[in-house]
Scaffold this active site. Structure first.
Site, PDB file in Angstrom:
ATOM      1  N   VAL A   1      58.684 -12.718   5.564  1.00  0.00           N
ATOM      2  CA  VAL A   1      59.116 -11.294   5.708  1.00  0.00           C
ATOM      3  C   VAL A   1      57.514 -10.397   5.735  1.00  0.00           C
ATOM      4  O   VAL A   1      56.883 -10.862   4.672  1.00  0.00           O
ATOM      5  CB  VAL A   1      59.958 -10.741   4.880  1.00  0.00           C
ATOM      6  CG1 VAL A   1      59.960  -8.956   5.031  1.00  0.00           C
ATOM      7  CG2 VAL A   1      61.394 -11.336   4.864  1.00  0.00           C
TER       8      VAL A   1
ATOM      9  N   HIS B   1      52.269  -9.187   4.076  1.00  0.00           N
ATOM     10  CA  HIS B   1      53.202 -10.057   3.905  1.00  0.00           C
ATOM     11  C   HIS B   1      53.906  -9.872   2.491  1.00  0.00           C
ATOM     12  O   HIS B   1      53.257  -9.151   1.695  1.00  0.00           O
ATOM     13  CB  HIS B   1      52.606 -11.648   3.650  1.00  0.00           C
ATOM     14  CG  HIS B   1      53.836 -12.573   3.818  1.00  0.00           C
ATOM     15  ND1 HIS B   1      54.559 -12.895   2.513  1.00  0.00           N
ATOM     16  CD2 HIS B   1      54.381 -13.472   4.754  1.00  0.00           C
ATOM     17  CE1 HIS B   1      55.453 -14.155   3.054  1.00  0.00           C
ATOM     18  NE2 HIS B   1      55.349 -14.139   4.086  1.00  0.00           N
ATOM     19  N   HIS B   2      55.118  -9.604   2.644  1.00  0.00           N
ATOM     20  CA  HIS B   2      56.059  -9.111   1.558  1.00  0.00           C
ATOM     21  C   HIS B   2      55.736  -9.767   0.485  1.00  0.00           C
ATOM     22  O   HIS B   2      56.161  -9.115  -0.829  1.00  0.00           O
ATOM     23  CB  HIS B   2      57.561  -9.279   1.964  1.00  0.00           C
ATOM     24  CG  HIS B   2      58.403  -7.933   1.448  1.00  0.00           C
ATOM     25  ND1 HIS B   2      58.217  -7.368   0.169  1.00  0.00           N
ATOM     26  CD2 HIS B   2      59.173  -7.399   1.895  1.00  0.00           C
ATOM     27  CE1 HIS B   2      58.752  -6.318   0.214  1.00  0.00           C
ATOM     28  NE2 HIS B   2      59.697  -6.205   1.145  1.00  0.00           N
ATOM     29  N   SER B   3      55.296 -10.994   0.219  1.00  0.00           N
ATOM     30  CA  SER B   3      54.935 -11.859  -1.071  1.00  0.00           C
ATOM     31  C   SER B   3      53.956 -10.838  -2.072  1.00  0.00           C
ATOM     32  O   SER B   3      53.729 -11.315  -2.951  1.00  0.00           O
ATOM     33  CB  SER B   3      54.624 -13.231  -0.783  1.00  0.00           C
ATOM     34  OG  SER B   3      53.579 -13.276   0.044  1.00  0.00           O
TER      35      SER B   3
END
Length: 421
Positions: A34, A146-148
């Site tokens: 994601v 990036h969602h991380s």
């Protein structure tokens, strides 16, 4: 999705690198690669040199934006420091200022990003500077992260740390705070009040047990009903469409105050009503006589199970953190509080802020973010499942208008329904 293979790192890096959080690792799973998309419109053209220099002295100071997620032997993932070349992260396409449809160009540009990922050999973010005038702004910046690297509130906090009040270039923006209700100081309880509180506690325990059972059912077997909003795996690499609609914050507050609830509750109600209208029309269109929507009939099938992963705040400050088993539900929903006043970003006055994501295994994601006196509702849709996102935006807008008009009508007969705040 580009897989993360084992990478050899030095012992020093291995000891110094922080392990990825469980949520960060979640966003590296198959069909959950994601990325967040932050679209910011500015009231002036962008100065790329100023913007790029400012990134070096702000964003790169955050460790996650100069680290790589690496997989060590044994499968553990850690953040490892690396050198950052801004030329790999900042994109400044040469654009025709007299293009025929700049709004569509910007929307298409953001949509095309959803067909790609960022190579895992560099930190997982990039910035796109679009110096073209649209109906809402003189220029647009698209942040892809990036969602991380962070959740909604942490990324919003990082964005705002680089911002200043438009009215005071030295002051940081103001973020709405969560207002907690004060406990009652009325002293002892009457027997009737005690029984009410006891009944409330029983209901709370019962609803908690039911919610836990439903959650377990979702993990193992319970899926939402197949509707025109529900996608099927795999969805992770499907091209998305990002559309947004501006609503007036005071309209939402009007409904909130009349109902004695919260802004988030109102937005959830607007979403529920809007989705019902959209689905009612879709099911009506499927009928051979095609009269359901026009006659305002209820075309919805009985016993539809349609659930959303709602972002809830577990921090003392305003914000969100999302956790779910996402491929079994229909949509994600998130409401992020933005600055209460107009701001400038690296000296560029901001016209609007819109947040969204792509890469998740859902055909629909709804993000809401407040900014000054307005709110942006942003839809991220799989265009193969939801080909008409503007119609869904209309349904959400109409739902708010119906609620607002109902409050105004009632307020004429009972002025106490309306309070400011």
């Amino acid at each position: 999705m580009e897989s993360l293979g084992p990478i050899r790192v030095s012992k020093k890096d291995s000891e110094d690198g922080q392990p990825l959080s469980p949520m960060a690792r979640f966003f590296h799973q198959p069909y959950c690669d994601v990325y967040t998309i932050t679209i910011m419109g500015f009231n002036t053209p962008i100065n790329p040199l100023v913007f790029k220099a400012s990134l070096r002295h702000s964003l790169l100071k955050h460790p996650r934006f100069s680290c790589l997620p690496v997989v060590e032997k044994g499968g553990e993932m850690r953040w490892v420091k690396t050198e950052v070349n801004l030329d790999n992260h900042v994109r400044v396409p040469v654009l025709d200022p007299n293009m025929e449809s700049p709004d569509k160009f910007v929307e298409d540009y953001a949509s095309n990003l959803s067909k790609t990922t960022i190579t895992k050999s560099i930190p997982l973010w990039d910035v796109h500077l679009l110096n073209v005038k649209t109906s809402e702004a003189e220029s647009t910046v698209i942040f892809r992260i990036h969602h991380s690297l962070g959740d909604g509130i942490s990324l919003m906090s990082l964005l705002l740390s680089c911002s200043r009040k438009a009215s005071d270039p030295e002051a940081l923006p103001t973020i709405p705070t969560i207002k907690r209700r004060n406990p009652s100081n009325s002293g002892g309880l009457t027997s009737w009040q005690f029984l009410l509180k006891l009944w409330w506690l029983v209901l709370l325990c019962w609803n908690t047990i039911v919610d836990v059972l439903i959650l377990l059912g979702t993990i193992f077997f319970l899926e939402d009903t197949k509707t025109p909003l529900k996608g099927t795996l795999p969805l992770g690499l499907a091209q998305r469409r990002f559309v947004h609609r501006t609503i007036i914050l005071d309209d939402v507050k009007l409904v909130k105050n009349a109902m004695g609830t919260t802004i988030n509750d109102v937005m959830v109600a607007i979403t529920q009503a809007g989705l019902s209208s959209y689905l009612n029309r879709k099911y009506g269109d499927d009928k051979t006589y095609n009269k359901g929507a026009e006659e305002n009939n209820n075309n919805l099938p009985n016993n539809i199970r349609l659930r959303a992963a709602l972002a809830v705040n577990i921090r003392p400050s305003a914000g969100i953190q999302i956790s779910s088993f996402p491929n079994r539900i229909t949509l994600w929903f998130s409401n992020v509080p933005g600055p209460e006043e107009e701001i400038s970003y690296f000296g560029h006055p901001v016209a609007f802020i819109a947040l969204t994501v792509y890469g998740q295994p859902n055909a629909l994601v709804i993000h809401v973010v407040s900014y000054a006196s307005k709110m942006k509702i942003t839809l991220s849709v799989d265009k193969n499942i939801i080909p008409d996102p503007y119609q869904l935006c209309d349904d959400l807008q109409n739902s708010l208008d119906l609620m607002k008009n109902a409050v105004i009508t009632n307020q004429r007969t009972d002025p106490k329904l309306y309070t400011t705040g």
